[in-house]
Write a protein that holds these residues in place. Structure first.
Motif, PDB file in Angstrom:
ATOM      1  N   HIS A 173       0.797  -1.221   0.000  1.00 32.96           N
ATOM      2  CA  HIS A 173       0.000   0.000   0.000  1.00 32.96           C
ATOM      3  C   HIS A 173       0.831   1.274   0.000  1.00 32.96           C
ATOM      4  N   SER A 174       2.139   1.177   0.155  1.00 33.13           N
ATOM      5  CA  SER A 174       2.962   2.378   0.241  1.00 33.13           C
ATOM      6  C   SER A 174       4.333   2.100  -0.350  1.00 33.13           C
ATOM      7  N   PRO A 175       5.077   3.161  -0.685  1.00 30.17           N
ATOM      8  CA  PRO A 175       6.439   2.961  -1.193  1.00 30.17           C
ATOM      9  C   PRO A 175       7.313   2.195  -0.206  1.00 30.17           C
ATOM     10  N   VAL A 176       7.135   2.451   1.088  1.00 26.05           N
ATOM     11  CA  VAL A 176       7.939   1.758   2.098  1.00 26.05           C
ATOM     12  C   VAL A 176       7.671   0.256   2.059  1.00 26.05           C
ATOM     13  N   GLU A 177       6.394  -0.119   1.963  1.00 29.62           N
ATOM     14  CA  GLU A 177       6.054  -1.548   1.888  1.00 29.62           C
ATOM     15  C   GLU A 177       6.605  -2.179   0.614  1.00 29.62           C
ATOM     16  N   PHE A 178       6.558  -1.432  -0.485  1.00 29.09           N
ATOM     17  CA  PHE A 178       7.056  -1.973  -1.753  1.00 29.09           C
ATOM     18  C   PHE A 178       8.572  -2.159  -1.704  1.00 29.09           C
ATOM     19  N   ALA A 180      10.374  -2.650   0.952  1.00 32.26           N
ATOM     20  CA  ALA A 180      10.628  -3.786   1.840  1.00 32.26           C
ATOM     21  C   ALA A 180      10.338  -5.105   1.123  1.00 32.26           C
ATOM     22  N   MET A 181       9.266  -5.143   0.323  1.00 38.31           N
ATOM     23  CA  MET A 181       8.916  -6.364  -0.389  1.00 38.31           C
ATOM     24  C   MET A 181      10.002  -6.766  -1.373  1.00 38.31           C
ATOM     25  N   VAL A 182      10.532  -5.801  -2.103  1.00 38.66           N
ATOM     26  CA  VAL A 182      11.595  -6.104  -3.073  1.00 38.66           C
ATOM     27  C   VAL A 182      12.851  -6.593  -2.354  1.00 38.66           C
ATOM     28  N   ARG A 183      13.134  -6.008  -1.197  1.00 40.76           N
ATOM     29  CA  ARG A 183      14.355  -6.400  -0.475  1.00 40.76           C
ATOM     30  C   ARG A 183      14.270  -7.808   0.103  1.00 40.76           C
ATOM     31  N   ILE A 184      13.062  -8.233   0.482  1.00 43.97           N
ATOM     32  CA  ILE A 184      12.955  -9.583   1.048  1.00 43.97           C
ATOM     33  C   ILE A 184      12.713 -10.646  -0.030  1.00 43.97           C
ATOM     34  N   SER A 223      16.892   2.135  -8.269  1.00 43.46           N
ATOM     35  CA  SER A 223      17.473   1.117  -7.398  1.00 43.46           C
ATOM     36  C   SER A 223      16.591  -0.119  -7.333  1.00 43.46           C
ATOM     37  N   LEU A 224      15.272   0.087  -7.231  1.00 42.82           N
ATOM     38  CA  LEU A 224      14.349  -1.048  -7.204  1.00 42.82           C
ATOM     39  C   LEU A 224      14.406  -1.828  -8.511  1.00 42.82           C
ATOM     40  N   GLY A 225      14.497  -1.111  -9.614  1.00 42.79           N
ATOM     41  CA  GLY A 225      14.591  -1.772 -10.912  1.00 42.79           C
ATOM     42  C   GLY A 225      15.832  -2.621 -11.030  1.00 42.79           C
TER      43      GLY A 225
END
Length: 362
Positions: A173-178, A180-184, A223-225
């Motif tokens: 629901h938020s950039p922070v959650e996204f 975190a999701m990519v990092r895990i 960075s996420l990409g």
């Protein structure tokens, strides 16, 4: 001096930076003092010849879109390639989420039928994923698999429930959650090596209005990409990222209807820096409105020139059109050489999914 620069500030993958820290290297000077071969060996960095890389790629299983015409946009007749990022962009209602769900189902099919024989992870940032629609596509897929099994004299391999259980749905629901999701994801993929597809729907939605600092926003998205690209390569899985469209506000009038899919002033969000991360970029659009004639156009690919094909979305999912009309395309429909301007998030759509009722196909 460059030799005193902290090693952790180098543009490396998270995994490689962690290896550098664990190995005791703190500055660029520490790294430059070590012979290249020894450094690569110590960090576990491997190199391969081109023929070795080609042999490895041939062993990987691409994922069919259920449309041979769309599959052909990736070279040959195979589908979404593993080990790379594929971007699917388009205006609302063009079929982006439909294709994302279809791929999540198809990834579980046997390799002999165009699947990857693995499971999928669907990361939903918009709330566009509809479980009922996923069930429809899974049911249609299970029916095809059953028919194939009967023809071969074998037992059905996957049921509708099996296919639905094979899709791990993650709502953020938020950039922070996204972030975190990519990092895990790396840990999830290590624990579940059977995952063959990750779908992000969509990459731009959370970053349109949540950041006042556009430079920070640019760095985060890039960075996420790169993290997603690293995961695709390291785990031999396909990453499909859905992107929204934006328009140039100060562009001169073209005489076309608002958000015309062929208007060069309408282009994928996030700018060219993001576009460079994606190996393949496919744009979906329809002419005439209401999905009367749907098209998919590849406008970036290392193996294919720009071309357009037509396809159909029915209650059983994506398919080819039996007698497609001639494709009429003026220009590429893609902005070439667009400046980033710290990423253009302009006017994007917040909804790319429309729900199919059975009556719509009567």
């Amino acid at each position: 001096m460059a030799s005193s620069r902290p090693a952790v500030t180098l543009r490396l993958t998270i995994q490689l930076r962690e290896k550098i820290i664990r190995s005791g290297y703190t500055t660029v000077g520490d790294l430059s003092a070590i012979p290249t071969a020894d450094l690569a060996k110590g960090l576990g960095v491997k190199s391969f010849t081109a023929d070795q890389t080609w042999e490895q790629e041939k062993k990987l299983a691409p994922i069919t879109t259920s449309s041979p015409a769309i599959d052909s946009l990736f070279g040959g007749s195979h589908g979404i390639p593993p080990g790379k990022i594929t971007e699917i962009c388009g205006l609302p209602g063009s079929g982006k989420t439909q294709l994302g769900i279809q791929l999540s189902v198809n990834a579980q099919m046997p390799r002999s039928m165009g699947g990857a024989g693995g499971s999928s992870i669907y990361i939903d940032t918009e709330g566009s994923f509809v479980a009922r629609r996923a069930s429809q596509l899974a049911s249609a897929c299970a029916a095809r698999l059953s028919e194939s099994s009967k023809a071969a004299g074998a037992k059905p391999s996957l049921t509708t429930d099996d296919l639905l259980r094979g899709i791990q749905y993650c709502r953020v629901h938020s950039p922070v959650e996204f972030i975190a999701m990519v990092r895990i994801l790396a840990g999830i993929l290590q624990e579940h090596p059977n995952v063959k597809l990750v779908v992000v729907d969509s990459i731009s939605f959370l970053f349109r209005s949540n950041f006042s600092d556009t430079r920070l926003r640019t760095k985060l998205v890039v960075s996420l990409g790169r993290q997603l690209a690293d995961l695709a390569r390291q785990h031999d899985l396909a990453v499909v990222v859905i992107n929204q469209m934006t328009t140039t506000i100060d562009a001169p009038a073209t005489g076309k209807r608002p958000f015309d899919p062929l208007d060069d002033n309408v282009h994928p969000a996030l700018g060219e820096t993001w576009g460079n991360i994606c190996t393949h970029r496919i744009r979906l659009y329809d002419q005439g409105g209401h999905g009367q004639q749907r098209y998919a156009r590849v406008f970036k690919s290392p193996t294919m020139q720009e071309q357009t094909v037509s396809f159909h979305i029915g209650k059983d999912g994506i398919s080819d059109i039996v007698d497609p009309e001639p494709v009429k395309v003026k220009g590429s429909g893609a902005r070439v050489g667009q400046e980033d301007d710290d990423m253009d998030f302009g006017h994007t759509s917040s909804q790319s999914m429309f729900f199919w009722e059975d009556d719509d196909f009567s």
